[in-house]
Design an enzyme around this catalytic site. Structure first.
Site, mmCIF file in Angstrom:
data_model
loop_
_atom_site.group_PDB
_atom_site.id
_atom_site.type_symbol
_atom_site.label_atom_id
_atom_site.label_comp_id
_atom_site.label_asym_id
_atom_site.label_seq_id
_atom_site.Cartn_x
_atom_site.Cartn_y
_atom_site.Cartn_z
ATOM 1 C CG ASP A 1 -2.020 1.035 1.136
ATOM 2 O OD1 ASP A 1 -3.093 0.684 0.622
ATOM 3 O OD2 ASP A 1 -1.800 2.193 1.555
ATOM 4 C CB ILE A 2 1.056 4.225 -2.226
ATOM 5 C CG1 ILE A 2 1.441 3.352 -3.428
ATOM 6 C CG2 ILE A 2 1.818 5.544 -2.260
ATOM 7 C CD1 ILE A 2 1.040 3.936 -4.772
ATOM 8 C CD GLU B 1 -4.541 4.029 -1.411
ATOM 9 O OE1 GLU B 1 -4.731 4.498 -0.272
ATOM 10 O OE2 GLU B 1 -5.409 4.055 -2.300
#
Length: 418
Positions: free
Chosen positions: A293-294, A335
């Site tokens: 996950d960003i 994301e």
């Protein structure tokens, strides 16, 4: 280096249309208006991939330019304003790709279709199955003019062996009457392993009994041709079936690919992982399931705009391909990304994930004169025997822990997760 197309046409207006059509397909185009122009051009060092040839030129009124171009080994399409049978037979007696009557604008659409096919057909394998050497060679010659990769077999049993060894085969053209295994039995055997969206089948028979076409179709064939057939009908049937396969491939790709990153999407990831996971468990191959996950992705969008956010997603996908070769990668949505990766052991798998995390954390992504910095959090589970859904959930819980405890880290499922 673009392929070269020679356009032989005395009408400047038509030559311009064909030139634009060729350029749209990526060709480097050279135009000749007379036979003298053609001879001068062909004396040079340029090698041409294909040519379009006007049948009637000021200094070659009876198709003389055709033999001139063909003598240089250039695959050629003849454009003609003549519709009489004598001219048609004269053209088809020569090894041309096809001929196109200049009747209306559809002529140019058909020409574009042929030239596009000449570029693409090299990636399509076609297997010709016939116990008659002369009949087999005739079909092979026709297919080679259209740039297909051609394979041959003398009976159905040998055909199955060729198909097993050559996954690039997309079409089988099979005769009905053969020793060992006939064409209808072969068709039935192919369909046991390969669906219509994988291999197209065209049945051929010289028998006058009309029931053979129905038998072929009922046993899984896509089309049927009766011997003797004219080259035009043969090419139309082959082209249509190959184009159908290409269209299905494009639809399947669109359905299984994330439009932004070009990675597989959630649906494709789950389908592929459900096949790969049992194999790795059965063979005791070390592997991991990971979620990425960003960090603070919403802040990137809010600060720099959604186009910048899209660019960041693309960069993350590029880094994943670079660091995680051999892994099944996907963008699940937003994301979040997923990974199913085999390796040597847990340390190696962890190291590859952490190398990805570390390189992303020091990267600077240029966007409209600015430098965007970012990081990712990763949750991972190693060598679990649980179901795919359970492993994805475990990795997701480890990811949640990473994000709640500082971000920019790799968190292992089951470790320090109170």
């Amino acid at each position: 280096m673009p392929e070269r197309l020679l356009v032989v046409e005395d009408s400047k207006a038509i030559a311009k249309v064909i030139e634009q059509l060729g350029k749209a397909l990526g060709f480097e185009v050279t135009v000749a208006y007379t036979l003298a122009d053609v001879e001068a051009i062909l004396q040079g060092n340029k090698k041409f991939f294909a040519a379009t040839i006007d049948y009637n030129l000021p200094d070659a009124p009876d198709g003389e330019a055709i033999s001139c171009v063909l003598s240089h080994g250039i695959q050629s399409v003849v454009m003609t304003g003549r519709m009489d049978e004598e001219t048609r037979q004269k053209i088809l007696a020569q090894p041309v790709i096809d001929y196109i009557p200049k009747e209306n604008s559809q002529a140019f659409m058909y020409l574009k279709r042929i030239l596009h096919g000449q570029l693409l057909n090299r990636g399509s394998g076609i297997l010709v199955v016939d116990d008659s050497v002369s009949a087999r060679n005739h079909v092979v010659e026709l297919l080679k003019r259209r740039n297909y990769s051609v394979f041959v077999a003398s009976d159905g049993q040998k055909a199955l062996e060729v198909i097993a060894n050559h996954p690039e085969i997309k079409m089988v053209i099979t005769d009905l009457e053969m020793p060992v295994m006939d064409g209808i039995t072969l068709t039935n055997e192919i369909r046991k392993k390969h669906s219509r969206d994988r291999i197209a089948i065209i049945g051929i028979s010289g028998a006058n009994n009309g029931v053979h076409s129905a038998r072929f179709i009922k046993n899984g064939a896509d089309d049927f041709l009766r011997k003797p057939f004219c080259p035009e009908e043969f090419y139309c049937r082959v082209t249509q079936n190959i184009e159908n396969l290409h269209n299905i491939e494009q639809i399947q790709r669109a359905a299984n690919t994330d439009y932004l990153t070009d990675l597989p999407n959630r649906r494709a990831f789950i389908q592929s992982a459900q096949r790969k996971l049992p194999e790795m468990i059965e063979k005791n191959i070390p592997y991991c399931m990971a979620m990425i996950d960003i960090d603070f992705f919403k802040k990137i969008n809010d600060t720099y705009g959604h186009e910048a956010g899209d660019n960041v997603l693309k960069v993350v996908a590029l880094y994943m391909r670079k660091h995680l070769s051999g892994a099944l990668l996907a963008r699940l949505g937003g994301e979040e990304f997923s990974i199913l990766m085999p390796g040597l052991d847990e340390d190696q798998l962890y190291g590859r994930l952490d190398d990805l995390r570390r390189e992303l954390s020091v990267s600077q992504i240029p966007y409209e004169g600015q430098q965007i910095t970012m990081s990712v959090s990763i949750g991972v589970v190693f060598n679990s025997n649980a179901s795919l859904a359970a492993q994805m959930n475990e990795a997701d819980q480890a990811l949640y822990y990473a994000k709640e405890n500082g971000r920019n880290q790799v968190s292992i499922a089951g470790q320090n997760h109170d």
